[in-house]
Motif scaffolding. Structure first.
Motif, PDB file in Angstrom:
ATOM      1  N   VAL A  62      37.416 -48.948  24.148  1.00  0.00           N
ATOM      2  CA  VAL A  62      36.973 -50.332  24.336  1.00  0.00           C
ATOM      3  C   VAL A  62      36.723 -50.616  25.804  1.00  0.00           C
ATOM      4  CG1 VAL A  62      37.718 -52.726  24.174  1.00  0.00           C
ATOM      5  CG2 VAL A  62      38.042 -51.225  22.247  1.00  0.00           C
ATOM      6  N   ILE A  63      37.673 -50.176  26.662  1.00  0.00           N
ATOM      7  CA  ILE A  63      37.503 -50.428  28.105  1.00  0.00           C
ATOM      8  C   ILE A  63      36.262 -49.713  28.623  1.00  0.00           C
ATOM      9  CG2 ILE A  63      38.543 -50.029  30.357  1.00  0.00           C
ATOM     10  CD1 ILE A  63      41.270 -50.360  28.965  1.00  0.00           C
ATOM     11  N   ALA A  64      36.090 -48.443  28.207  1.00  0.00           N
ATOM     12  CA  ALA A  64      34.931 -47.673  28.679  1.00  0.00           C
ATOM     13  C   ALA A  64      33.633 -48.352  28.264  1.00  0.00           C
ATOM     14  CB  ALA A  64      35.000 -46.256  28.134  1.00  0.00           C
ATOM     15  N   LEU A  65      33.570 -48.777  27.007  1.00  0.00           N
ATOM     16  CA  LEU A  65      32.335 -49.415  26.539  1.00  0.00           C
ATOM     17  C   LEU A  65      32.113 -50.735  27.267  1.00  0.00           C
ATOM     18  CD1 LEU A  65      32.373 -48.667  22.730  1.00  0.00           C
ATOM     19  CD2 LEU A  65      30.643 -48.003  24.374  1.00  0.00           C
ATOM     20  N   PHE A  66      33.228 -51.444  27.573  1.00  0.00           N
ATOM     21  CA  PHE A  66      33.081 -52.718  28.275  1.00  0.00           C
ATOM     22  C   PHE A  66      32.487 -52.489  29.665  1.00  0.00           C
ATOM     23  CE2 PHE A  66      34.630 -56.285  30.776  1.00  0.00           C
ATOM     24  CZ  PHE A  66      34.204 -57.337  29.980  1.00  0.00           C
ATOM     25  N   ILE A  67      33.020 -51.471  30.376  1.00  0.00           N
ATOM     26  CA  ILE A  67      32.479 -51.171  31.712  1.00  0.00           C
ATOM     27  C   ILE A  67      30.994 -50.820  31.600  1.00  0.00           C
ATOM     28  CG2 ILE A  67      32.606 -49.555  33.630  1.00  0.00           C
ATOM     29  CD1 ILE A  67      35.591 -49.291  33.021  1.00  0.00           C
ATOM     30  N   ALA A  68      30.670 -49.983  30.594  1.00  0.00           N
ATOM     31  CA  ALA A  68      29.276 -49.576  30.429  1.00  0.00           C
ATOM     32  C   ALA A  68      28.397 -50.793  30.159  1.00  0.00           C
ATOM     33  CB  ALA A  68      29.166 -48.571  29.283  1.00  0.00           C
ATOM     34  N   MET A  69      28.900 -51.738  29.349  1.00  0.00           N
ATOM     35  CA  MET A  69      28.092 -52.912  29.030  1.00  0.00           C
ATOM     36  C   MET A  69      27.865 -53.771  30.264  1.00  0.00           C
ATOM     37  SD  MET A  69      29.736 -53.752  25.368  1.00  0.00           S
ATOM     38  CE  MET A  69      28.831 -55.154  24.792  1.00  0.00           C
ATOM     39  N   VAL A  70      28.891 -53.880  31.134  1.00  0.00           N
ATOM     40  CA  VAL A  70      28.702 -54.654  32.368  1.00  0.00           C
ATOM     41  C   VAL A  70      27.644 -54.001  33.242  1.00  0.00           C
ATOM     42  CG1 VAL A  70      29.821 -55.344  34.505  1.00  0.00           C
ATOM     43  CG2 VAL A  70      30.998 -55.653  32.351  1.00  0.00           C
TER      44      VAL A  70
END
Lengths: 95, 160, 118
Positions: free
Chosen positions: A6-14
């Motif tokens: 979840v954290i990785a995808l969140f960073i990628a989305m930002v």
């Protein structure tokens, strides 16, 4: 475990959002929007697993469908300036 | 015959997706299957454009596995370019001939080119594709010709 | 057996997250539109496959796995198609890629600012 994803995808989305706001040309933005949609599909699925509610996958599937149709609709609109039927003469000269 | 096949596939999709097997939900599913088949029937009389899927099943699975390996390899090489400080990009736009006879075969080949990171089909034309490469090397032409041959090999030979 | 599947799915999920971030970083770092397309396709293929297979391994043989595989099949077909649509629209609209390889094009003179081994 899923919290990492979840954290990785969140960073990628930002990061993708940065490109969406900065992106010089229209096509950079459309590309970023499409990529953001793909990330969102994965994000919804992973969040569903994190909360122990895999029913979220229905939403993810629907989001994938809408994302594809939306990208094509945006591209079609900016090429022909119409989303519905394209008049034959503009279609021929542009193609 | 085609109608029954479509109905079976749609009903199977409904049963797998819903996961709720009460009388009402399954009944609603049956109604929607009938509705969709009816609309498809009407659309067929308008244009009569049918999708033909003629592929060798076993060879297709083999090709798919080979494609996964290719995706893994080229993903890694693009990842190295992204993470390296200097970003050694050698962009190039070149045309690749294709030998598939059916539309489906051409779609599979074009999508396979795009699916492997590092190469990307930009334009499709009669007899060749325009391909854009991120890190171009002369060997790319051979690799794409190899992929072209593999896609042609999974097409059904009976196609006119 | 269960432990092996768990470890395998962790590897898949962490790998998928890694490739998703790599695609996003590439999207921000790369210098022009045509190279950004390739960065996106890393997420679209490697990231999507690894994450969804990882989740499917966690779910086991249930209806959830069927849905995951449907999403995977759908993204497998539409991902390259929409990337191709964006690239094709950009080409038609006149956004020409710069090439670092020697070409005998008329516009080759304007595009030699990119450092490359020519």
């Amino acid at each position: 475990m899923f919290i990492l994803a979840v954290i990785a995808l969140f960073i990628a989305m930002v990061l993708v959002l940065i490109r969406l706001f900065v992106g010089p040309s229209l096509y950079d933005r459309v590309l970023a929007l499409n990529s953001f949609g793909t990330h969102t599909v994965l994000f919804i699925g992973v969040v569903g697993f994190l909360n122990g509610r895999p029913d979220f996958l229905d939403i993810a599937l629907l989001y994938a469908l809408i994302n594809f149709v939306g990208t094509i609709a945006i591209l079609k609109f900016f090429r022909y300036r119409a989303i519905g039927d394209v008049r034959r003469d503009t279609a021929e000269t542009d193609g | 015959m085609r109608v029954i096949g479509t109905a079976v596939v749609l009903a199977g999709l409904w049963l797998l997706m819903s996961g709720v097997y009460t009388t009402m939900v399954v009944g609603l599913g049956a109604v929607s299957v009938v509705l969709v088949v009816y609309v498809l029937q009407r659309m067929d009389t308008v244009d009569g454009d049918r999708v033909e899927i003629r592929l060798k099943p076993l060879a297709s699975v083999g090709y798919f596995i080979w494609l996964l390996a290719e995706i893994a390899k080229s993903s890694w090489s693009v990842t190295r370019i992204v993470l390296s400080p200097k970003m050694p990009i050698v962009q190039h736009l070149f045309s690749v001939p294709h030998t598939q006879k059916t539309d489906l075969g051409q779609v599979i080949f074009a999508n396979s080119i795009t699916l492997t990171p590092g190469t990307l089909t930009v334009e499709t034309d009669l007899g060749y594709f325009l391909v854009h490469a991120l890190a171009y090397a002369p060997e790319d032409m051979d690799a794409l010709a190899d992929m072209d041959g593999r896609v042609s090999a999974i097409e059904h030979p009976k196609v006119a | 057996m269960q432990a092996v599947i768990d470890i395998l799915s962790w590897i898949f999920i962490i790998g998928g997250s890694f490739f998703a971030i790599v695609g996003a970083v590439g999207l921000v770092r790369f210098p022009d539109f045509w190279s950004r397309l390739h960065a996106v396709s890393v997420t679209d293929s490697a990231g999507v496959i690894l994450l969804i297979v990882g989740m499917a391994l966690q779910a086991g043989l249930t209806l959830v796995t069927v849905k995951l595989l449907l999403i995977l099949a759908f993204l497998f077909i539409t991902g390259p198609t929409s990337t191709h649509a964006v690239a094709n629209a950009a080409l038609v609209s006149g956004l020409k890629p710069r090439s670092s390889v020697d070409r005998d094009d008329a516009d080759a003179a304007t595009q030699d600012d990119k450092a490359g081994p020519t």
